[in-house]
Motif scaffolding. Structure first.
Motif, PDB file in Angstrom:
ATOM      1  N   ALA A  19      -9.500  -8.588  10.913  1.00  0.00           N
ATOM      2  CA  ALA A  19      -8.396  -8.156  10.049  1.00  0.00           C
ATOM      3  C   ALA A  19      -7.916  -6.739  10.333  1.00  0.00           C
ATOM      4  O   ALA A  19      -6.740  -6.439  10.160  1.00  0.00           O
ATOM      5  N   HIS A  20      -8.800  -5.850  10.771  1.00  0.00           N
ATOM      6  CA  HIS A  20      -8.417  -4.457  10.970  1.00  0.00           C
ATOM      7  C   HIS A  20      -8.466  -4.022  12.438  1.00  0.00           C
ATOM      8  O   HIS A  20      -8.477  -2.827  12.731  1.00  0.00           O
ATOM      9  N   ALA A  21      -8.485  -4.968  13.356  1.00  0.00           N
ATOM     10  CA  ALA A  21      -8.501  -4.658  14.783  1.00  0.00           C
ATOM     11  C   ALA A  21      -7.185  -4.009  15.198  1.00  0.00           C
ATOM     12  O   ALA A  21      -6.120  -4.376  14.707  1.00  0.00           O
ATOM     13  N   ALA A  22      -7.267  -3.039  16.099  1.00  0.00           N
ATOM     14  CA  ALA A  22      -6.066  -2.385  16.630  1.00  0.00           C
ATOM     15  C   ALA A  22      -5.513  -3.139  17.832  1.00  0.00           C
ATOM     16  O   ALA A  22      -4.309  -3.139  18.076  1.00  0.00           O
ATOM     17  N   GLY A  23      -6.394  -3.762  18.607  1.00  0.00           N
ATOM     18  CA  GLY A  23      -5.994  -4.419  19.843  1.00  0.00           C
ATOM     19  C   GLY A  23      -5.930  -5.929  19.708  1.00  0.00           C
ATOM     20  O   GLY A  23      -6.685  -6.541  18.945  1.00  0.00           O
ATOM     21  N   LEU A  24      -5.005  -6.518  20.464  1.00  0.00           N
ATOM     22  CA  LEU A  24      -4.859  -7.967  20.537  1.00  0.00           C
ATOM     23  C   LEU A  24      -5.509  -8.439  21.833  1.00  0.00           C
ATOM     24  O   LEU A  24      -5.154  -7.956  22.916  1.00  0.00           O
ATOM     25  N   SER A  97     -20.271  -3.300  38.096  1.00  0.00           N
ATOM     26  CA  SER A  97     -21.690  -3.643  38.050  1.00  0.00           C
ATOM     27  C   SER A  97     -22.222  -3.893  39.459  1.00  0.00           C
ATOM     28  O   SER A  97     -21.475  -3.825  40.432  1.00  0.00           O
ATOM     29  N   ASP A  98     -23.493  -4.226  39.539  1.00  0.00           N
ATOM     30  CA  ASP A  98     -24.105  -4.530  40.835  1.00  0.00           C
ATOM     31  C   ASP A  98     -24.280  -6.037  41.031  1.00  0.00           C
ATOM     32  O   ASP A  98     -24.973  -6.477  41.944  1.00  0.00           O
ATOM     33  N   THR A  99     -23.638  -6.837  40.165  1.00  0.00           N
ATOM     34  CA  THR A  99     -23.713  -8.286  40.286  1.00  0.00           C
ATOM     35  C   THR A  99     -22.318  -8.899  40.265  1.00  0.00           C
ATOM     36  O   THR A  99     -21.369  -8.310  39.759  1.00  0.00           O
ATOM     37  N   VAL A 100     -22.211 -10.086  40.815  1.00  0.00           N
ATOM     38  CA  VAL A 100     -20.942 -10.816  40.848  1.00  0.00           C
ATOM     39  C   VAL A 100     -20.557 -11.234  39.431  1.00  0.00           C
ATOM     40  O   VAL A 100     -21.415 -11.588  38.622  1.00  0.00           O
ATOM     41  N   PHE A 101     -19.260 -11.188  39.142  1.00  0.00           N
ATOM     42  CA  PHE A 101     -18.734 -11.661  37.858  1.00  0.00           C
ATOM     43  C   PHE A 101     -17.607 -12.636  38.149  1.00  0.00           C
ATOM     44  O   PHE A 101     -16.751 -12.369  38.986  1.00  0.00           O
ATOM     45  N   VAL A 102     -17.594 -13.754  37.441  1.00  0.00           N
ATOM     46  CA  VAL A 102     -16.551 -14.758  37.625  1.00  0.00           C
ATOM     47  C   VAL A 102     -15.652 -14.777  36.392  1.00  0.00           C
ATOM     48  O   VAL A 102     -16.117 -14.997  35.269  1.00  0.00           O
ATOM     49  N   VAL A 103     -14.349 -14.540  36.614  1.00  0.00           N
ATOM     50  CA  VAL A 103     -13.347 -14.591  35.548  1.00  0.00           C
ATOM     51  C   VAL A 103     -12.892 -16.038  35.430  1.00  0.00           C
ATOM     52  O   VAL A 103     -12.433 -16.629  36.406  1.00  0.00           O
ATOM     53  N   GLN A 104     -13.016 -16.583  34.223  1.00  0.00           N
ATOM     54  CA  GLN A 104     -12.658 -17.979  33.982  1.00  0.00           C
ATOM     55  C   GLN A 104     -11.283 -18.079  33.318  1.00  0.00           C
ATOM     56  O   GLN A 104     -10.867 -17.165  32.591  1.00  0.00           O
ATOM     57  N   ASP A 105     -10.598 -19.183  33.552  1.00  0.00           N
ATOM     58  CA  ASP A 105      -9.334 -19.445  32.876  1.00  0.00           C
ATOM     59  C   ASP A 105      -9.547 -19.420  31.368  1.00  0.00           C
ATOM     60  O   ASP A 105     -10.517 -19.995  30.852  1.00  0.00           O
ATOM     61  N   GLY A 106      -8.671 -18.720  30.649  1.00  0.00           N
ATOM     62  CA  GLY A 106      -8.753 -18.653  29.195  1.00  0.00           C
ATOM     63  C   GLY A 106      -9.675 -17.580  28.663  1.00  0.00           C
ATOM     64  O   GLY A 106      -9.735 -17.351  27.458  1.00  0.00           O
ATOM     65  N   GLU A 107     -10.405 -16.903  29.549  1.00  0.00           N
ATOM     66  CA  GLU A 107     -11.316 -15.850  29.110  1.00  0.00           C
ATOM     67  C   GLU A 107     -10.543 -14.642  28.604  1.00  0.00           C
ATOM     68  O   GLU A 107      -9.518 -14.261  29.171  1.00  0.00           O
ATOM     69  N   ARG A 108     -11.024 -14.032  27.519  1.00  0.00           N
ATOM     70  CA  ARG A 108     -10.407 -12.814  26.997  1.00  0.00           C
ATOM     71  C   ARG A 108     -10.787 -11.671  27.931  1.00  0.00           C
ATOM     72  O   ARG A 108     -11.958 -11.337  28.069  1.00  0.00           O
ATOM     73  N   ILE A 109      -9.786 -11.070  28.585  1.00  0.00           N
ATOM     74  CA  ILE A 109     -10.057 -10.103  29.653  1.00  0.00           C
ATOM     75  C   ILE A 109      -9.648  -8.670  29.329  1.00  0.00           C
ATOM     76  O   ILE A 109     -10.046  -7.742  30.030  1.00  0.00           O
ATOM     77  N   ALA A 110      -8.827  -8.490  28.305  1.00  0.00           N
ATOM     78  CA  ALA A 110      -8.344  -7.141  27.984  1.00  0.00           C
ATOM     79  C   ALA A 110      -7.815  -7.166  26.562  1.00  0.00           C
ATOM     80  O   ALA A 110      -7.741  -8.217  25.925  1.00  0.00           O
ATOM     81  N   GLN A 111      -7.464  -5.983  26.076  1.00  0.00           N
ATOM     82  CA  GLN A 111      -6.806  -5.912  24.777  1.00  0.00           C
ATOM     83  C   GLN A 111      -5.523  -5.113  24.903  1.00  0.00           C
ATOM     84  O   GLN A 111      -5.415  -4.226  25.748  1.00  0.00           O
ATOM     85  N   LEU A 112      -4.556  -5.469  24.083  1.00  0.00           N
ATOM     86  CA  LEU A 112      -3.241  -4.845  24.115  1.00  0.00           C
ATOM     87  C   LEU A 112      -3.047  -4.023  22.856  1.00  0.00           C
ATOM     88  O   LEU A 112      -3.327  -4.495  21.751  1.00  0.00           O
ATOM     89  N   ILE A 113      -2.542  -2.806  23.023  1.00  0.00           N
ATOM     90  CA  ILE A 113      -2.218  -1.920  21.919  1.00  0.00           C
ATOM     91  C   ILE A 113      -0.735  -1.585  22.020  1.00  0.00           C
ATOM     92  O   ILE A 113      -0.266  -1.150  23.073  1.00  0.00           O
ATOM     93  N   VAL A 114       0.009  -1.782  20.946  1.00  0.00           N
ATOM     94  CA  VAL A 114       1.422  -1.401  20.913  1.00  0.00           C
ATOM     95  C   VAL A 114       1.492   0.022  20.371  1.00  0.00           C
ATOM     96  O   VAL A 114       0.943   0.314  19.313  1.00  0.00           O
TER      97      VAL A 114
END
Length: 144
Positions: A19-24, A97-114
């Motif tokens: 409810a009080h998050a700044a980022g989407l 990091s020192d390990t591989v990371f896999v970005v999946q479709d639909g994964e929340r990857i960032a936040q947007l601030i207006v």
């Protein structure tokens, strides 16, 4: 405030998680997973196109959970989307990091601030006002 958006992804629009998050939170829109090796970076599409009002920007910031748990952040943080940009929102992720990371479709990857911003004009000067700090730069206000 309402911002016109075209959603060409298969995912919901960016949303506040509390409810009080700044980022989407914004999601990856991928046809196949993207593998990020250590120190590798990649532009991740979102399928979103926006019409940001003049006088505003959308800041793209890292998600704290991805940063803490996996070392995934945004190279140019915060990234800025200007009011006159009409292309697809892309997120420039990097794996610190020192390990591989896999970005999946639909994964929340960032936040947007207006955010509102000012447009300035420069006023040429020969002298600036004095302050206690003066020209002290990096580390100058630390413990002495």
């Amino acid at each position: 405030m309402q911002i016109p958006v075209i959603n060409r992804s298969r995912h919901p629009l960016p949303a506040y998680q509390t409810a009080h998050a700044a980022g989407l939170d914004v999601r990856a829109n991928l046809t196949e997973p993207v593998t990020l090796k250590p120190l590798q970076r990649a532009l991740i599409p979102t399928g979103l196109f926006m019409e940001i009002p003049v006088g505003y920007e959308v800041q793209v910031r890292p998600r704290s959970g991805l940063a803490y748990k996996h070392g995934i952040t945004i190279v140019n943080s915060p990234g800025t989307i200007d009011a006159d940009y009409r292309g697809e929102l892309m997120v420039l992720l990097v794996n610190l990091s020192d390990t591989v990371f896999v970005v999946q479709d639909g994964e929340r990857i960032a936040q947007l601030i207006v955010a509102r911003h000012e447009t300035i004009t420069w006023e040429l000067a020969e002298v600036l006002s004095e302050t206690v700090r003066g020209a002290g730069g990096y580390g100058s206000t630390g413990v002495q």
